[in-house]
Design an enzyme around this catalytic site. Sequence first.
Site, short mmCIF file in Angstrom:
data_model
loop_
_atom_site.label_atom_id
_atom_site.label_comp_id
_atom_site.label_asym_id
_atom_site.label_seq_id
_atom_site.Cartn_x
_atom_site.Cartn_y
_atom_site.Cartn_z
N LYS A 266 0.85 -1.19 0.00
CA LYS A 266 0.00 0.00 0.00
C LYS A 266 0.89 1.23 0.00
O LYS A 266 1.69 1.43 0.92
CB LYS A 266 -0.90 -0.01 1.23
CG LYS A 266 -1.73 1.27 1.41
CD LYS A 266 -2.45 1.29 2.75
CE LYS A 266 -3.09 2.64 3.01
NZ LYS A 266 -3.71 2.72 4.35
N ASP A 271 -2.39 10.68 3.22
CA ASP A 271 -3.78 10.29 3.42
C ASP A 271 -4.50 11.32 4.27
O ASP A 271 -4.36 11.34 5.49
CB ASP A 271 -3.86 8.91 4.08
CG ASP A 271 -5.30 8.46 4.29
OD1 ASP A 271 -6.20 9.00 3.61
OD2 ASP A 271 -5.53 7.58 5.13
N LYS A 278 -9.81 13.36 7.95
CA LYS A 278 -9.26 13.03 9.26
C LYS A 278 -9.18 14.27 10.15
O LYS A 278 -9.14 15.40 9.65
CB LYS A 278 -7.84 12.46 9.10
CG LYS A 278 -7.76 11.10 8.43
CD LYS A 278 -6.30 10.68 8.27
CE LYS A 278 -6.19 9.31 7.62
NZ LYS A 278 -6.63 8.23 8.51
N ASP A 289 1.65 6.63 5.58
CA ASP A 289 0.66 5.67 5.09
C ASP A 289 1.15 4.90 3.86
O ASP A 289 0.44 4.05 3.34
CB ASP A 289 -0.66 6.37 4.77
CG ASP A 289 -1.87 5.46 4.92
OD1 ASP A 289 -1.77 4.46 5.64
OD2 ASP A 289 -2.92 5.75 4.32
N ASP A 348 -12.01 7.29 3.90
CA ASP A 348 -10.77 7.09 4.65
C ASP A 348 -10.39 5.61 4.75
O ASP A 348 -9.33 5.28 5.24
CB ASP A 348 -10.90 7.71 6.05
CG ASP A 348 -9.56 7.83 6.75
OD1 ASP A 348 -8.53 7.90 6.04
OD2 ASP A 348 -9.53 7.85 7.99
N GLU A 350 -9.39 3.81 2.38
CA GLU A 350 -8.93 3.83 0.98
C GLU A 350 -7.86 2.79 0.67
O GLU A 350 -7.70 2.39 -0.48
CB GLU A 350 -8.41 5.23 0.62
CG GLU A 350 -6.96 5.52 0.98
CD GLU A 350 -6.65 5.43 2.48
OE1 GLU A 350 -5.52 5.03 2.82
OE2 GLU A 350 -7.53 5.74 3.30
N ARG A 352 -7.65 -0.37 1.30
CA ARG A 352 -8.20 -1.62 0.75
C ARG A 352 -8.68 -1.43 -0.69
O ARG A 352 -8.75 -2.39 -1.45
CB ARG A 352 -9.32 -2.11 1.67
CG ARG A 352 -10.53 -1.23 1.74
CD ARG A 352 -11.35 -1.46 3.00
NE ARG A 352 -10.68 -0.95 4.19
CZ ARG A 352 -11.16 -1.06 5.42
NH1 ARG A 352 -12.32 -1.67 5.62
NH2 ARG A 352 -10.51 -0.58 6.44
#
Length: 493
Positions: A266, A271, A278, A289, A348, A350, A352
């Site tokens: 990933k 993010d 967030k 991230d 959020d 995201e 996956r």
Amino acid sequence: MQFYAKSQDALALKSDVLVVGLFEGGSLSETAAAADKACQGELSKIIEREKFKANAGASLLLHHNLGQSATRLLLLGLGKQSSGKISAESFSSALQALANSIKSYRSATFALNGITVEEQSPQWQAQQLAQTLQTSLWRFDQLKSQKQPRPALSKVTLCTDKASLSTIKKGLSEGQALAEGINYARELGNLPGNICTPTYLARQAKSLSRNRPELSVKVLSEKQMKEMGMGAFLSVSAGSDEPGQMIVMEYKGAAKSTAPYALVGKGITFDTGGISLKPGAGMDEMKFDMCGAASVFGTMKTLLQLKPKINVVAVVAAAENMPSGGATKPGDIVTTMSGQTVEILNTDAEGRLVLCDALSYVQKYKPKTIVDIATLTGACVIALGSHAHGLYSNDQALADSLLAAGVRSGDRAWQMPLWDEYQKQLDSNFADIANIGGREAGSVTAACFLSRFTKEAKWAHLDIAGTAWKSGSAKGATGRPVAMLVNYLLNPA
């Protein structure tokens, strides 16, 4: 830093400091005992006078000449012995302390003779020494106007018996290669989002492959991903001015007919949470991230050094998750590369979404196994803290191999459930699947989501949200789980 292995008497070697091991309870290692004999017991008297307990990581620096050719003598506590052996944890603690104790000296000598670690070989000890010293003394200051002073240590000599010399040399080489990979992952993780963009990661991959015929790289553009039907991935990058990148690196160390191992990282380079924004506090840490992707880059760098006879395909799903007029909205439905539709209830969640299309894509290589690595859920941090990665798998043999690799490398994971009972939390009234499953078992339902895209493969998922970086005064990427991944790839059975 240069590492050397020699089958010479450590007391006879000249260096700035000679490191000798002591065991809790008063026992001396073989080299310490030889030094004590050479100085007619003076070393034992000093240990008793200073009340040195030799617990793991304790140290005592002596400027005395006690029979050694080195300028100084450093006593290093190795902890308790059991049946003549110390634990791997004690050995690791001692090495961490050692790095700080000798960093100001240019050269150091260390003797392994008479030091045995439970269930570990001298080669492992040498590997851990080189890896720990290089990772402990590494600094990230390239973005500061005033650089930190570099540690002086540049030469480390490891003494052993002649029979173990070749394996010690191999261990030192492995440790150096691992340290380079770990530090590379840390560097990528620490870079801010205005530098480490998806395009930057694509350039890094191409740089890795330069003059490396064993590594080939291709980068899929958003146009190509759209043609392949990667609607989930593109839903994440839709809100950003930075184009998403699907980076594919193929390491070819075996015959073409040999099925590869697959790694999927990933790579959300920043993010914000997208429209599901967030909180502002701590959002700067969302540059981390992409640490799953960073660990894949670090693993590939180590493989290029070690050149194992395996094939590995690594896919990095790199994107920014930003809010804008073109960003994906909660409630939007997208179609994945697999053809399954997803209702995006929270933008959020995201990671996956980019991973599911990457997992579908990598299966065209018909890999032996697939391991994805992602800073996926805060729920995993609550469940396991910062010590263990969360491990999920649809194949127990693969899970066992990864767990064993974690123990061997000191980079451990803990297996979590992947039961069908959790799948119903992902039900959607309007699409095949929702991208979140509610508050309960958030890390589990995230893994369940990914499992929908890996049914035909032997697959494992590592949730590294709690282990990929540290906060507070020690803020920075850890480089985990590079050591675990490399250990697994070198010892997959």
